[in-house]
Design an enzyme around this catalytic site. Structure first.
Site, PDB file in Angstrom:
ATOM      1  N   LYS A 205       0.840  -1.200   0.000  1.00 25.89           N
ATOM      2  CA  LYS A 205       0.000   0.000   0.000  1.00 25.89           C
ATOM      3  C   LYS A 205       0.879   1.255   0.000  1.00 25.89           C
ATOM      4  CE  LYS A 205      -3.637   2.054   2.831  1.00 25.89           C
ATOM      5  NZ  LYS A 205      -4.593   1.819   3.909  1.00 25.89           N
ATOM      6  N   GLU A 211      10.509  -4.566   4.735  1.00 26.69           N
ATOM      7  CA  GLU A 211      10.618  -5.961   4.303  1.00 26.69           C
ATOM      8  C   GLU A 211      10.327  -6.092   2.810  1.00 26.69           C
ATOM      9  OE1 GLU A 211       8.929  -4.829   6.882  1.00 26.69           O
ATOM     10  OE2 GLU A 211       8.988  -6.206   8.598  1.00 26.69           O
ATOM     11  N   GLY A 267      -4.932  -2.317   5.141  1.00 26.97           N
ATOM     12  CA  GLY A 267      -4.146  -3.457   4.654  1.00 26.97           C
ATOM     13  C   GLY A 267      -4.804  -4.797   4.942  1.00 26.97           C
ATOM     14  N   ARG A 268      -5.283  -4.966   6.160  1.00 28.80           N
ATOM     15  CA  ARG A 268      -5.839  -6.276   6.538  1.00 28.80           C
ATOM     16  C   ARG A 268      -7.241  -6.495   5.992  1.00 28.80           C
ATOM     17  NH1 ARG A 268      -4.675  -2.846  10.489  1.00 28.80           N
ATOM     18  NH2 ARG A 268      -6.301  -1.997  11.828  1.00 28.80           N
ATOM     19  N   GLU A 353      -4.570  -7.015  14.879  1.00 30.31           N
ATOM     20  CA  GLU A 353      -4.088  -5.684  14.491  1.00 30.31           C
ATOM     21  C   GLU A 353      -5.255  -4.690  14.571  1.00 30.31           C
ATOM     22  OE1 GLU A 353      -2.347  -4.518  10.448  1.00 30.31           O
ATOM     23  OE2 GLU A 353      -0.522  -4.866  11.580  1.00 30.31           O
ATOM     24  N   HIS A 384      -4.390 -33.838  17.656  1.00 30.91           N
ATOM     25  CA  HIS A 384      -3.274 -34.654  18.150  1.00 30.91           C
ATOM     26  C   HIS A 384      -2.155 -33.787  18.697  1.00 30.91           C
ATOM     27  CE1 HIS A 384      -5.024 -38.350  16.519  1.00 30.91           C
ATOM     28  NE2 HIS A 384      -5.531 -37.526  15.617  1.00 30.91           N
ATOM     29  N   LYS A 504       9.314  -0.853  14.229  1.00 30.91           N
ATOM     30  CA  LYS A 504       9.821  -0.560  12.878  1.00 30.91           C
ATOM     31  C   LYS A 504      10.894   0.521  12.940  1.00 30.91           C
ATOM     32  CE  LYS A 504       5.593  -0.971  10.073  1.00 30.91           C
ATOM     33  NZ  LYS A 504       4.664  -0.197   9.248  1.00 30.91           N
TER      34      LYS A 504
HETATM   35  O1  F6P Z   1       2.154  -4.253   9.966  1.00 29.72           O
HETATM   36  C1  F6P Z   1       1.761  -2.961   9.665  1.00 29.72           C
HETATM   37  C2  F6P Z   1       1.252  -2.816   8.271  1.00 29.72           C
HETATM   38  O2  F6P Z   1       1.052  -1.449   8.030  1.00 29.72           O
HETATM   39  C3  F6P Z   1      -0.026  -3.596   8.023  1.00 29.72           C
HETATM   40  O3  F6P Z   1      -1.156  -2.977   8.476  1.00 29.72           O
HETATM   41  C4  F6P Z   1       0.030  -3.746   6.552  1.00 29.72           C
HETATM   42  O4  F6P Z   1      -0.856  -4.731   6.136  1.00 29.72           O
HETATM   43  C5  F6P Z   1       1.477  -4.102   6.356  1.00 29.72           C
HETATM   44  O5  F6P Z   1       2.166  -3.301   7.303  1.00 29.72           O
HETATM   45  C6  F6P Z   1       2.039  -3.882   4.980  1.00 29.72           C
HETATM   46  O6  F6P Z   1       1.996  -2.547   4.575  1.00 29.72           O
HETATM   47  P1  F6P Z   1       2.186  -2.134   3.072  1.00 29.72           P
HETATM   48  O7  F6P Z   1       1.111  -2.742   2.266  1.00 29.72           O
HETATM   49  O8  F6P Z   1       2.142  -0.629   3.058  1.00 29.72           O
HETATM   50  O9  F6P Z   1       3.535  -2.641   2.618  1.00 29.72           O
END
Ligand code: F6P
Length: 542
Positions: A205, A211, A267-268, A353, A384, A504
């Site tokens: 987004k 990452e 995002g979620r 979240e 199990h 972060k």
């Molecule tokens: O973990 C925080 C967060 O902002 C989530 O809400 C989101 O889904 C994820 O990081 C990834 O963010 P982006 O789509 O901006 O890379």
């Protein structure tokens, strides 16, 4: 007035003592039709909530609580495009992602539905080109693997749904999902791929997530190495899903190959936006559309059904009942489907979240327990492993069992053997086995306590005809709106996630300390300083 001071909350506090003394055995004995009446059917989802520790009075009081907390009002505000994400000043409109063409949902007086359908049409055209082989890699080879690079909401949704619907996918194109910045993950998921046949979808987004951007740059190098450094290849092997056009262009992706979504999609809550592009390539646009129809069905139900018959509201209220009045802390989600192996991680982000907050919408400390710790894994494997604790442990663990009548692959009697467990577990949890029953089986007295099952352990059973794009959409929307309901009752903002920021930021500060050629001055606490120094020594082989 905080909800904890409302008459509705107080009435539940007074009522809880009565219910705490009741056993599910008694509740069923006193109402032999309980299992037929305490159920709801919406679309293809049948919810049996009779094995919950509630009476008709509890349900009435919980419905009063939903009314007192203004769940319906907040729901209507969400559907109307109001900026209910108060800390980010944004509308919350994942429901617009599946709104039918022609409908009107306005944000700042602009109807967003045509935009949603424009992007869906672009996704459809692109997915068809990849599926047909018309879209090739730079050297003219057909795309065989689509790798989605994203994390959190930009990974968990499409990954979960791809696994869930893989049997509907075109098996000549495989999707993989790189999320963690652990380089071993990138390596393991790409070492056997041909870069010339690989398409990366960079899903972010913000297009700034550490990452994702680290993995994206590694992927770029990996592709360019195979293409002899020919930068023109980037455009054939990378597309993006983002709200950040500038950053996408700076990465070298033609904005024409960027699929847009909007700041009003959290995002979620985003996998039915362009974030689901990998899924659409896998299952095809028509199946994706079926999934959206499933979401829409549940949206309509959530929007119009009265509280007492509203499935997501009911599930939300039951969670509140256990968490805030009976002291439960977790919810076990137990899908009886191999294909739903990633449902729990997906729901973890959705629920935790969204609702892991300790101040209310006005910034005051909340006066109750919020958030559900969601955990679990598919049955029967879990049986199990950890079910022992649910059956005989000291903790109260409400469970959601999710099962399907028809299997994608009917092998011998597998499905009946499998589903027998789906029916047996909630029964065993609810009714248990008394010491008298155990003793009557001739068990030696000293073993009786060990073999006794207390029962009275609550669960919901969600029985669905079959797993399909349509039913998956219904199921996910059910949990989205359940999460919404709980946030509304707790009066928290379910749509921000400030709690992920501090870690972060600290990680960004630490990166140069790990990289530094000479011993850096460390200004952390003594524990973090010592750990970093040891890490540096180990890295240097000292
Ligand atoms: O973990 C925080 C967060 O902002 C989530 O809400 C989101 O889904 C994820 O990081 C990834 O963010 P982006 O789509 O901006 O890379």
């Amino acid at each position: 007035m905080p909800i904890t001071e409302s008459p509705a909350w107080r009435a539940l506090q007074a009522h809880v003592e009565h219910v705490a003394s009741l056993h599910l055995r008694d509740l069923f004995a006193s109402d032999p039709r309980r299992g037929e009446t305490m159920c709801l059917e919406v679309g293809d989802l049948y919810l049996d909530y009779s094995k919950n520790r509630v009476t008709a009075e509890t349900l009435r009081l919980l419905a009063d609580l939903a009314r007192a907390a203004g769940v319906e009002k907040l729901r209507d505000a969400m559907f109307a495009g109001e900026k209910i994400n108060v800390t980010e000043h944004r509308a919350v409109l994942h429901v617009a992602l599946r709104a039918p063409a022609g409908s009107v949902i306005e944000v700042d007086e602009v109807n967003v539905v045509p935009e949603v359908h424009r992007v869906l049409a672009e996704m459809r055209a692109f997915a068809e080109r990849v599926r047909s082989g018309e879209w090739t890699g730079h050297t003219g080879k057909r795309i065989r693997t689509v790798v989605n690079i994203g994390i959190g909401g930009s990974d968990l949704g499409p990954h979960m749904a791809y696994d869930a619907l893989v049997d509907f996918s075109d098996r000549s194109i495989e999707c993989r999902f790189v999320s963690n910045v652990d380089g071993n993950e990138f390596w393991e998921l790409t070492y056997d791929l041909d870069p010339e046949e690989t398409l990366f979808i960079i899903s972010s987004k913000t297009f700034t997530t550490l990452e994702t951007m680290t993995n994206a740059h590694t992927a770029r190098r990996w592709v360019l190495e195979a293409l002899g450094g020919d930068e023109r290849g980037v455009g054939r092997h990378f597309v993006a899903v983002s709200t950040n056009t500038e950053a996408v262009a700076a990465f070298g992706i033609d904005p024409a190959n960027m699929f847009e979504f909007w700041d009003w999609v959290g995002g979620r809550y985003s996998y039915d936006s362009a974030i689901g592009l990998s899924l659409m390539i896998a299952i095809g646009p028509d199946r994706f559309e079926e999934m959206l129809r499933g979401f829409r069905l549940m949206d309509d139900h959530f929007r119009h059904a009265p509280i007492e018959q509203n499935m997501p509201i009911l599930l939300g209220l039951l969670g509140i009942w256990y968490g805030d009045f009976l002291g439960a802390e977790t919810l076990a989600v137990l899908p009886y489907s191999h294909y739903l192996g990633r449902l729990t991680p997906y729901l973890q982000q959705l629920a935790m979240e969204s609702n892991g907050k300790s101040v209310d919408r006005e910034g005051r400390p909340v006066g109750m327990q919020t958030g559900e710790i969601v955990w679990g894994q598919p049955g029967t494997n879990g049986q199990h492993a950890f079910y022992q604790l649910i059956h005989q442990g000291t903790k109260l663990i409400p469970c959601d069992f999710i099962g399907f009548a028809r299997s994608r692959h009917e092998l011998g009697n597998h499905q009946d053997v499998f589903m027998a467990n789906f029916f047996a577990q909630p029964e065993a949890l609810a009714f248990g086995k008394t010491a008298e029953e155990v003793a009557a089986e001739g068990v030696p007295p000293e073993e009786v306590p060990h073999r006794t099952f207390p029962g009275n352990r609550p669960s919901n059973s969600i029985l669905i005809s079959e797993l399909s794009p349509f039913t998956l959409g219904q199921l996910i929307a059910l949990y989205e709106h359940k999460t919404f309901t709980q946030g509304a009752i707790w009066n928290i903002n379910s749509f921000d996630q400030w709690g992920v920021e501090l870690g972060k930021k600290l990680a960004q500060d630490i990166i140069p300390e790990l990289d530094a050629a000479t011993e850096p001055d460390l200004g952390h606490d003594s524990s973090t300083n010592a750990l970093i120094r040891r890490y540096r020594r180990l890295r240097a082989g000292r």
